[in-house]
Design a protein around this motif. Structure first.
Motif, PDB file in Angstrom:
ATOM      1  N   ILE A 162       0.840  -1.209   0.000  1.00 54.85           N
ATOM      2  CA  ILE A 162       0.000   0.000   0.000  1.00 54.85           C
ATOM      3  C   ILE A 162       0.872   1.254   0.000  1.00 54.85           C
ATOM      4  O   ILE A 162       0.594   2.219  -0.721  1.00 54.85           O
ATOM      5  CB  ILE A 162      -0.928  -0.011   1.223  1.00 54.85           C
ATOM      6  CG1 ILE A 162      -1.948  -1.148   1.103  1.00 54.85           C
ATOM      7  CG2 ILE A 162      -1.659   1.326   1.363  1.00 54.85           C
ATOM      8  CD1 ILE A 162      -2.789  -1.348   2.347  1.00 54.85           C
ATOM      9  N   GLY A 163       1.940   1.233   0.801  1.00 48.76           N
ATOM     10  CA  GLY A 163       2.833   2.380   0.846  1.00 48.76           C
ATOM     11  C   GLY A 163       3.471   2.671  -0.498  1.00 48.76           C
ATOM     12  O   GLY A 163       3.524   3.826  -0.941  1.00 48.76           O
ATOM     13  N   VAL A 164       3.963   1.618  -1.183  1.00 47.75           N
ATOM     14  CA  VAL A 164       4.587   1.794  -2.498  1.00 47.75           C
ATOM     15  C   VAL A 164       3.562   2.287  -3.512  1.00 47.75           C
ATOM     16  O   VAL A 164       3.849   3.168  -4.344  1.00 47.75           O
ATOM     17  CB  VAL A 164       5.241   0.478  -2.963  1.00 47.75           C
ATOM     18  CG1 VAL A 164       5.693   0.585  -4.414  1.00 47.75           C
ATOM     19  CG2 VAL A 164       6.424   0.132  -2.069  1.00 47.75           C
ATOM     20  N   ALA A 165       2.344   1.736  -3.461  1.00 47.20           N
ATOM     21  CA  ALA A 165       1.295   2.172  -4.390  1.00 47.20           C
ATOM     22  C   ALA A 165       0.947   3.647  -4.182  1.00 47.20           C
ATOM     23  O   ALA A 165       0.767   4.402  -5.150  1.00 47.20           O
ATOM     24  CB  ALA A 165       0.048   1.300  -4.206  1.00 47.20           C
ATOM     25  N   LEU A 166       0.872   4.074  -2.926  1.00 46.71           N
ATOM     26  CA  LEU A 166       0.592   5.479  -2.642  1.00 46.71           C
ATOM     27  C   LEU A 166       1.727   6.384  -3.107  1.00 46.71           C
ATOM     28  O   LEU A 166       1.491   7.489  -3.617  1.00 46.71           O
ATOM     29  CB  LEU A 166       0.352   5.669  -1.141  1.00 46.71           C
ATOM     30  CG  LEU A 166      -0.966   5.115  -0.595  1.00 46.71           C
ATOM     31  CD1 LEU A 166      -0.961   5.135   0.927  1.00 46.71           C
ATOM     32  CD2 LEU A 166      -2.146   5.922  -1.130  1.00 46.71           C
ATOM     33  N   MET A 167       2.975   5.911  -2.926  1.00 45.70           N
ATOM     34  CA  MET A 167       4.118   6.686  -3.415  1.00 45.70           C
ATOM     35  C   MET A 167       4.037   6.875  -4.923  1.00 45.70           C
ATOM     36  O   MET A 167       4.218   7.987  -5.448  1.00 45.70           O
ATOM     37  CB  MET A 167       5.427   5.970  -3.061  1.00 45.70           C
ATOM     38  CG  MET A 167       5.788   5.964  -1.597  1.00 45.70           C
ATOM     39  SD  MET A 167       7.346   5.050  -1.314  1.00 45.70           S
ATOM     40  CE  MET A 167       7.365   4.967   0.473  1.00 45.70           C
ATOM     41  N   CYS A 168       3.771   5.793  -5.644  1.00 40.73           N
ATOM     42  CA  CYS A 168       3.688   5.865  -7.109  1.00 40.73           C
ATOM     43  C   CYS A 168       2.548   6.781  -7.546  1.00 40.73           C
ATOM     44  O   CYS A 168       2.696   7.557  -8.505  1.00 40.73           O
ATOM     45  CB  CYS A 168       3.497   4.464  -7.697  1.00 40.73           C
ATOM     46  SG  CYS A 168       4.910   3.354  -7.483  1.00 40.73           S
ATOM     47  N   LEU A 169       1.413   6.702  -6.857  1.00 44.85           N
ATOM     48  CA  LEU A 169       0.280   7.563  -7.184  1.00 44.85           C
ATOM     49  C   LEU A 169       0.639   9.024  -6.976  1.00 44.85           C
ATOM     50  O   LEU A 169       0.328   9.881  -7.817  1.00 44.85           O
ATOM     51  CB  LEU A 169      -0.934   7.186  -6.329  1.00 44.85           C
ATOM     52  CG  LEU A 169      -2.197   8.054  -6.511  1.00 44.85           C
ATOM     53  CD1 LEU A 169      -2.672   8.002  -7.959  1.00 44.85           C
ATOM     54  CD2 LEU A 169      -3.302   7.584  -5.570  1.00 44.85           C
ATOM     55  N   TYR A 170       1.323   9.316  -5.862  1.00 42.52           N
ATOM     56  CA  TYR A 170       1.699  10.704  -5.587  1.00 42.52           C
ATOM     57  C   TYR A 170       2.686  11.214  -6.634  1.00 42.52           C
ATOM     58  O   TYR A 170       2.565  12.353  -7.107  1.00 42.52           O
ATOM     59  CB  TYR A 170       2.323  10.814  -4.200  1.00 42.52           C
ATOM     60  CG  TYR A 170       2.694  12.231  -3.833  1.00 42.52           C
ATOM     61  CD1 TYR A 170       1.727  13.139  -3.411  1.00 42.52           C
ATOM     62  CD2 TYR A 170       4.006  12.679  -3.934  1.00 42.52           C
ATOM     63  CE1 TYR A 170       2.058  14.446  -3.094  1.00 42.52           C
ATOM     64  CE2 TYR A 170       4.345  13.978  -3.619  1.00 42.52           C
ATOM     65  CZ  TYR A 170       3.366  14.856  -3.195  1.00 42.52           C
ATOM     66  OH  TYR A 170       3.697  16.151  -2.900  1.00 42.52           O
ATOM     67  N   LEU A 171       3.665  10.384  -7.013  1.00 39.36           N
ATOM     68  CA  LEU A 171       4.625  10.790  -8.029  1.00 39.36           C
ATOM     69  C   LEU A 171       3.917  11.071  -9.353  1.00 39.36           C
ATOM     70  O   LEU A 171       4.283  12.007 -10.082  1.00 39.36           O
ATOM     71  CB  LEU A 171       5.687   9.708  -8.216  1.00 39.36           C
ATOM     72  CG  LEU A 171       6.624   9.449  -7.033  1.00 39.36           C
ATOM     73  CD1 LEU A 171       7.585   8.316  -7.345  1.00 39.36           C
ATOM     74  CD2 LEU A 171       7.397  10.701  -6.659  1.00 39.36           C
ATOM     75  N   GLY A 172       2.899  10.268  -9.669  1.00 39.82           N
ATOM     76  CA  GLY A 172       2.149  10.504 -10.896  1.00 39.82           C
ATOM     77  C   GLY A 172       1.358  11.801 -10.877  1.00 39.82           C
ATOM     78  O   GLY A 172       1.188  12.456 -11.914  1.00 39.82           O
ATOM     79  N   LEU A 173       0.893  12.191  -9.695  1.00 38.19           N
ATOM     80  CA  LEU A 173       0.128  13.438  -9.562  1.00 38.19           C
ATOM     81  C   LEU A 173       1.021  14.667  -9.483  1.00 38.19           C
ATOM     82  O   LEU A 173       0.543  15.794  -9.642  1.00 38.19           O
ATOM     83  CB  LEU A 173      -0.752  13.373  -8.305  1.00 38.19           C
ATOM     84  CG  LEU A 173      -1.888  12.348  -8.320  1.00 38.19           C
ATOM     85  CD1 LEU A 173      -2.553  12.292  -6.956  1.00 38.19           C
ATOM     86  CD2 LEU A 173      -2.902  12.684  -9.396  1.00 38.19           C
ATOM     87  N   ARG A 174       2.293  14.474  -9.207  1.00 38.00           N
ATOM     88  CA  ARG A 174       3.213  15.597  -8.997  1.00 38.00           C
ATOM     89  C   ARG A 174       4.383  15.552  -9.990  1.00 38.00           C
ATOM     90  O   ARG A 174       5.543  15.620  -9.613  1.00 38.00           O
ATOM     91  CB  ARG A 174       3.756  15.561  -7.564  1.00 38.00           C
ATOM     92  CG  ARG A 174       2.715  15.844  -6.510  1.00 38.00           C
ATOM     93  CD  ARG A 174       2.241  17.306  -6.594  1.00 38.00           C
ATOM     94  NE  ARG A 174       1.347  17.640  -5.506  1.00 38.00           N
ATOM     95  CZ  ARG A 174       0.026  17.514  -5.553  1.00 38.00           C
ATOM     96  NH1 ARG A 174      -0.549  17.049  -6.673  1.00 38.00           N
ATOM     97  NH2 ARG A 174      -0.713  17.847  -4.523  1.00 38.00           N
ATOM     98  N   LEU A 175       4.065  15.450 -11.257  1.00 38.33           N
ATOM     99  CA  LEU A 175       5.113  15.420 -12.277  1.00 38.33           C
ATOM    100  C   LEU A 175       5.911  16.713 -12.298  1.00 38.33           C
ATOM    101  O   LEU A 175       7.109  16.705 -12.601  1.00 38.33           O
ATOM    102  CB  LEU A 175       4.482  15.156 -13.655  1.00 38.33           C
ATOM    103  CG  LEU A 175       3.824  13.777 -13.831  1.00 38.33           C
ATOM    104  CD1 LEU A 175       3.203  13.669 -15.219  1.00 38.33           C
ATOM    105  CD2 LEU A 175       4.830  12.658 -13.608  1.00 38.33           C
ATOM    106  N   ASP A 176       5.263  17.830 -11.953  1.00 39.22           N
ATOM    107  CA  ASP A 176       5.991  19.105 -11.918  1.00 39.22           C
ATOM    108  C   ASP A 176       7.043  19.099 -10.813  1.00 39.22           C
ATOM    109  O   ASP A 176       8.170  19.577 -10.998  1.00 39.22           O
ATOM    110  CB  ASP A 176       5.020  20.266 -11.727  1.00 39.22           C
ATOM    111  CG  ASP A 176       4.131  20.089 -10.496  1.00 39.22           C
ATOM    112  OD1 ASP A 176       3.943  18.933 -10.052  1.00 39.22           O
ATOM    113  OD2 ASP A 176       3.620  21.112  -9.975  1.00 39.22           O
ATOM    114  N   GLN A 177       6.698  18.527  -9.660  1.00 39.81           N
ATOM    115  CA  GLN A 177       7.665  18.447  -8.572  1.00 39.81           C
ATOM    116  C   GLN A 177       8.772  17.450  -8.886  1.00 39.81           C
ATOM    117  O   GLN A 177       9.919  17.634  -8.472  1.00 39.81           O
ATOM    118  CB  GLN A 177       6.968  18.070  -7.262  1.00 39.81           C
ATOM    119  CG  GLN A 177       6.093  19.191  -6.714  1.00 39.81           C
ATOM    120  CD  GLN A 177       5.283  18.776  -5.496  1.00 39.81           C
ATOM    121  OE1 GLN A 177       4.171  19.222  -5.314  1.00 39.81           O
ATOM    122  NE2 GLN A 177       5.836  17.934  -4.662  1.00 39.81           N
TER     123      GLN A 177
END
Length: 255
Positions: free
Chosen positions: A45-60
């Motif tokens: 779950i932690g890895v999935a949430l990390m990947c989701l956040y990275l996908g939402l924050r391409l600018d960062q």
């Protein structure tokens, strides 16, 4: 046509705020990873949430590659170490997890409002530590069988003591941030929480965690006091303190 209630519209607007999303993702990722009883499911779950956040924050992510490239050297070196590792499959899995964790942390550091990230880190780490201290789960430690405090998830004392020590550091940072905002009451609460996390760290009977915490506090407090000064001054202070520590360790080993 259906109508949207003012309450639901306000709630939707709240979740659309980037600072709320940043803090929420940090909290959820940590809550999935800190308790040991979450096991593989928590890690997934932690890895999935990390990947989701990275996908939402391409600018960062782009900002991280531009500003923080030197800080990516260590996790990339960990991945390179699989070449000479005795068990490459284990090392490569750990290295990939480290790269993802480090990169996500750097992306969070580039958030529009870093204070939201700090508050989420503080709430989860200190909250888990204080709650574990109140529950009081212990495991017998050492030859003499001294009870050592462990977390609610039953993780090993060394693992829990590192989480508790992190809670101390975050609480100290929160106290300084509250003082800067002239919120003296919240600063006092943060210091009280720091004291509770310190008690939990000591009660875990991990000498390494206590020593690491003492070193971290010795570096952190002067940096917090000089946080509005120039980066060169802070870097100079850090280097000077490290030299003093290295010389102290060298002389103590000679004595």
């Amino acid at each position: 046509m259906g109508t949207t209630s003012p309450g639901s519209s306000r709630l939707g607007a709240l979740f659309q705020r980037r600072d709320v999303q940043d803090g929420g993702f940090v909290a959820l990722i940590l809550m999935a990873r800190i308790p040991a009883n979450a096991g593989t499911a928590g890690a997934t779950i932690g890895v999935a949430l990390m990947c989701l956040y990275l996908g939402l924050r391409l600018d960062q992510c782009r900002d991280v590659f531009q500003r923080c490239r030197p800080q990516l050297a260590y996790p990339l070196f960990a991945l390179l170490s699989t070449i000479w590792a005795i068990h490459p499959e284990v090392t490569s899995r750990a290295a990939v997890q480290m790269i993802l964790t480090a990169f996500t942390g750097l992306v969070f550091s580039q958030a529009d409002r870093p204070r939201a990230v700090l508050v989420a880190l503080f709430i989860v780490y200190s909250g888990y530590t204080v709650l574990s201290l109140m529950v009081g789960n212990t495991q017998l430690d050492g030859i003499e069988g001294i009870p050592a405090l462990v977390g609610i998830g039953g993780e090993a004392k060394n693992y829990f003591s590192n989480s508790a020590a992190t809670g101390v550091l975050l609480a100290l940072i929160m106290a300084v941030a509250c003082l800067e905002k002239r919120a003296r009451g919240l600063a006092l609460v943060s210091l009280s929480i720091a004291s509770a996390c310190l008690v939990a760290t000591v009660r875990a009977h991990s000498a390494g965690a206590v020593a690491s915490l003492a070193l971290a506090v010795a570096l952190l407090l002067p940096l917090l006091a000089l946080r509005r000064r120039t980066p060169g001054l802070k870097a100079g202070l850090t280097i000077a303190m490290l030299i003093v520590l290295i010389l102290g360790a060298a002389f103590s080993s000679l004595s």
